[in-house]
Scaffold this motif. Structure first.
Motif, short mmCIF file in Angstrom:
data_model
loop_
_atom_site.label_atom_id
_atom_site.label_comp_id
_atom_site.label_asym_id
_atom_site.label_seq_id
_atom_site.Cartn_x
_atom_site.Cartn_y
_atom_site.Cartn_z
N ARG A 259 0.78 -1.19 -0.04
CA ARG A 259 -0.04 0.05 -0.07
C ARG A 259 0.88 1.31 0.08
O ARG A 259 0.43 2.19 -0.48
CB ARG A 259 -0.85 0.11 1.45
CG ARG A 259 -1.81 -1.18 1.20
CD ARG A 259 -2.85 -1.21 0.17
NE ARG A 259 -3.69 -2.51 0.48
CZ ARG A 259 -4.46 -2.98 -0.76
NH1 ARG A 259 -4.44 -2.17 -1.77
NH2 ARG A 259 -5.11 -4.05 -0.52
N SER A 260 2.18 1.21 0.69
CA SER A 260 2.83 2.24 0.80
C SER A 260 3.94 2.62 -0.23
O SER A 260 4.77 3.29 -0.29
CB SER A 260 3.50 2.53 1.92
OG SER A 260 4.45 1.38 2.23
N LEU A 261 4.05 1.60 -1.41
CA LEU A 261 5.20 1.35 -2.46
C LEU A 261 5.22 2.76 -2.97
O LEU A 261 6.37 3.26 -3.17
CB LEU A 261 4.55 0.34 -3.21
CG LEU A 261 5.71 0.27 -4.51
CD1 LEU A 261 6.78 -0.43 -4.06
CD2 LEU A 261 5.09 -0.57 -5.64
N ALA A 262 4.01 3.34 -3.55
CA ALA A 262 4.25 4.67 -4.39
C ALA A 262 4.95 5.78 -3.23
O ALA A 262 5.52 6.85 -3.89
CB ALA A 262 2.85 4.98 -4.78
N ALA A 263 5.01 5.62 -2.04
CA ALA A 263 5.41 6.71 -1.35
C ALA A 263 6.96 6.35 -0.87
O ALA A 263 7.67 7.25 -0.68
CB ALA A 263 4.55 6.68 0.10
N ARG A 264 7.18 4.81 -0.73
CA ARG A 264 8.72 4.62 -0.45
C ARG A 264 9.50 4.94 -1.49
O ARG A 264 10.79 5.22 -1.44
CB ARG A 264 8.63 3.18 -0.09
CG ARG A 264 7.98 2.92 1.33
CD ARG A 264 8.12 1.46 1.75
NE ARG A 264 6.99 0.63 1.24
CZ ARG A 264 6.96 -0.32 0.58
NH1 ARG A 264 8.58 -0.55 0.08
NH2 ARG A 264 6.13 -0.93 -0.12
N LEU A 265 9.10 4.38 -2.75
CA LEU A 265 10.21 4.22 -3.88
C LEU A 265 10.80 5.76 -4.12
O LEU A 265 11.86 5.69 -4.25
CB LEU A 265 9.47 3.91 -5.12
CG LEU A 265 9.09 2.44 -5.28
CD1 LEU A 265 8.65 1.87 -6.51
CD2 LEU A 265 10.69 1.56 -5.32
N PRO A 266 9.91 6.93 -4.08
CA PRO A 266 10.73 8.14 -4.27
C PRO A 266 11.53 8.40 -3.25
O PRO A 266 12.77 9.11 -3.72
CB PRO A 266 9.51 9.25 -4.38
CG PRO A 266 8.33 8.33 -4.59
CD PRO A 266 8.54 6.97 -3.96
N MET A 267 11.48 8.11 -2.10
CA MET A 267 12.39 8.09 -0.97
C MET A 267 13.54 7.42 -1.18
O MET A 267 14.64 7.93 -0.87
CB MET A 267 11.79 7.88 0.31
CG MET A 267 11.20 8.89 1.17
SD MET A 267 10.47 8.52 2.88
CE MET A 267 12.02 8.97 3.79
N HIS A 268 13.40 6.12 -1.60
CA HIS A 268 14.49 5.29 -1.93
C HIS A 268 15.50 6.07 -2.89
O HIS A 268 16.64 5.93 -3.00
CB HIS A 268 14.33 3.78 -2.36
CG HIS A 268 13.54 3.22 -1.12
ND1 HIS A 268 14.45 2.49 -0.20
CD2 HIS A 268 12.33 2.42 -0.95
CE1 HIS A 268 13.93 1.94 0.67
NE2 HIS A 268 12.48 1.82 0.15
N GLN A 269 14.57 6.33 -4.09
CA GLN A 269 15.57 7.13 -5.18
C GLN A 269 16.17 8.31 -4.64
O GLN A 269 17.61 8.59 -5.14
CB GLN A 269 14.40 7.43 -6.29
CG GLN A 269 15.05 8.46 -7.23
CD GLN A 269 14.14 8.83 -8.34
OE1 GLN A 269 13.94 8.01 -9.22
NE2 GLN A 269 13.43 9.83 -8.73
N ALA A 270 15.68 8.94 -4.04
CA ALA A 270 16.23 10.45 -3.54
C ALA A 270 17.47 10.22 -2.53
O ALA A 270 18.35 10.79 -2.71
CB ALA A 270 15.37 11.28 -2.83
N GLY A 271 17.24 9.04 -1.72
CA GLY A 271 18.64 8.87 -0.94
C GLY A 271 19.76 8.17 -1.85
O GLY A 271 20.86 8.51 -1.61
N ALA A 272 19.34 7.31 -2.80
CA ALA A 272 20.43 6.43 -3.87
C ALA A 272 20.91 7.61 -4.44
O ALA A 272 22.17 7.72 -4.78
CB ALA A 272 19.55 5.66 -4.60
#
Ligand SMILES: *Cc1c(COP(=O)(O)O)cnc(C)c1O
Length: 391
Positions: A259-272
């Motif tokens: 359910r929270s995939l769409a919120a998590r992916l941009p955070m992983h991306q920004a960190g990476a």
């Protein structure tokens, strides 16, 4: 109390508390429905459902699925843009399922050299044993024509590839495969259904290790296979024949995480991206591998076919050899040392590209440090890398 209510009744014990439907509104989440046996109202209904279950999704027995898993199947189908989805106990089992459902002895499969490493073990343990032939294709997809034989039935891709993130032109490869009647399967674990959609780019079968971003919380393993309508019957029949199913509790965990995939992916991306940029400027770092970086060989394809990057990146140190990389990894405090990725936490592991590829030659040093950037503050992760690289 009457004698009747005091008496222990084994029959009542079995028939009471079965969870009658509650009155009122509906819960937000699907219930966890644990079942093996399914009860029918009549022989006629039982026969009717059993007759139709090979082509329709009907609740008839726990080994053929349960309502909680159906809900997750529908979510994955939606993400992948496919016809239907089958759930399997692990991501690796999903790959094995695809090989066995679509290949038979004497067939030939072309496998991307950039695959997740256990696929090679699968080749030895299963394909060799069943007389299924295979060749490895360069991770960028070059040289496909020379590998195709009359017996080639399947092209198996992983884009981007594991550890080095090689990219291939999936639409172009799929068009050539289709012209020869070859099915295309793609491991879409990196894209997680959100960043890449192989089925929309010409693949027939998309595989996701739900263990990674879909669940996102490092507490469950599962695989999913989504196909087009034409490719579906073979997978469905094989999965039923081999009794492949997942439990409702695991399906619930993946659903809850997804359910929270769409919120998590941009955070992983920004960190990476923040970590990749910092590492690129570090004097001890020879190369940073991440398809979102302009210098990555697959960057143009990534821009064309993908909707972002995830938390993965790898880097090579200038100092050749294993010992220097081991010192850096052992010096990290915030990054957990472990396999897998896709959860909320940052991880590190080592990989030897010299051993991970069969046909691709890599410049020395072959030792890669692979990072998964979790949801921590990127500044803290960079500070950790800084101290480990300075030690
Ligand atoms: C982790 C992974 C798998 C296997 O998933 P498991 O659930 O761990 O078996 C398959 N493909 C890729 C690309 C992976 O990274």
């Amino acid at each position: 109390m009457t004698r009747e209510t005091r008496r222990f009744s084994a029959t009542r014990l079995i028939h009471a508390g079965r969870g009658a439907e509650a009155e009122g509104g509906r819960p937000v989440n699907p219930p966890v429905v644990r079942l093996s046996t399914v009860l029918f109202d009549s022989v006629a209904q039982m026969r009717d459902l059993r007759r139709r279950r090979d082509s329709e999704r009907l609740l008839t027995y726990g080994a053929r699925g349960n309502p909680t898993a159906y809900a997750l199947e529908d979510l994955v189908t939606e993400l992948e843009g496919g016809y239907r989805t089958r759930l399997v106990p692990t991501g690796l089992a999903a790959i094995a399922q695809v090989f066995l459902a679509y290949l038979r002895p004497g067939d030939h499969v072309i496998i991307a050299d950039s695959v997740y490493e256990p696929v090679r073990q699968l080749c030895h343990a299963v394909l060799d044993r069943y007389g299924i032939l295979y060749d490895f294709l360069a991770g960028d997809g070059s040289g496909l024509e020379e590998l195709i034989r009359p017996e080639t039935r399947l092209l198996y891709l992983e884009c981007p590839g594991s550890f080095a993130y090689e990219l291939c032109d999936l639409p172009a490869l799929a068009a050539r495969a289709r012209a020869r009647g070859i099915l295309v399967a793609a491991d879409n674990t990196w894209g997680a259904g959100g960043l890449y959609r192989p089925l929309g780019l010409g693949a027939d079968i998309s595989i996701v290790a739900a263990t990674k971003y879909l669940s996102g919380h490092s507490d469950v393993v599962m695989g999913a296979v989504t196909t087009t309508e034409a490719a579906w019957p073979a997978l469905h029949a094989f999965s039923d024949a081999t009794g492949s199913a997942v439990g409702p509790d695991d399906a619930y965990l993946v659903l809850r995480g997804a359910r929270s995939l769409a919120a998590r992916l941009p955070m992983h991306q920004a960190g990476a991206l923040a970590v990749a940029e910092w590492l690129s400027g570090h004097p001890r770092v020879a190369e940073v591998l991440c398809p979102a970086l302009p210098q990555h060989p697959g960057h143009a394809l990534w821009k064309r076919d993908f909707h972002g990057t995830n938390g993965l990146l790898s880097f090579r140190l200038r100092d050749a050899g294993d010992a220097a990389a081991v010192r850096v990894v052992d010096g990290l405090r915030l990054f957990g040392l472990g396999a897998s990725w896709g959860g909320f936490e940052s991880l590190v592991t080592l990989a030897d590209l010299g051993r991970l590829r069969a046909v691709t030659r890599w410049p020395e040093p072959h030792i890669l440090i692979r990072l998964h950037i979790g949801l921590e503050s990127p500044a803290d992760l960079i500070a950790d890398l800084d101290q480990a690289l300075s030690a």
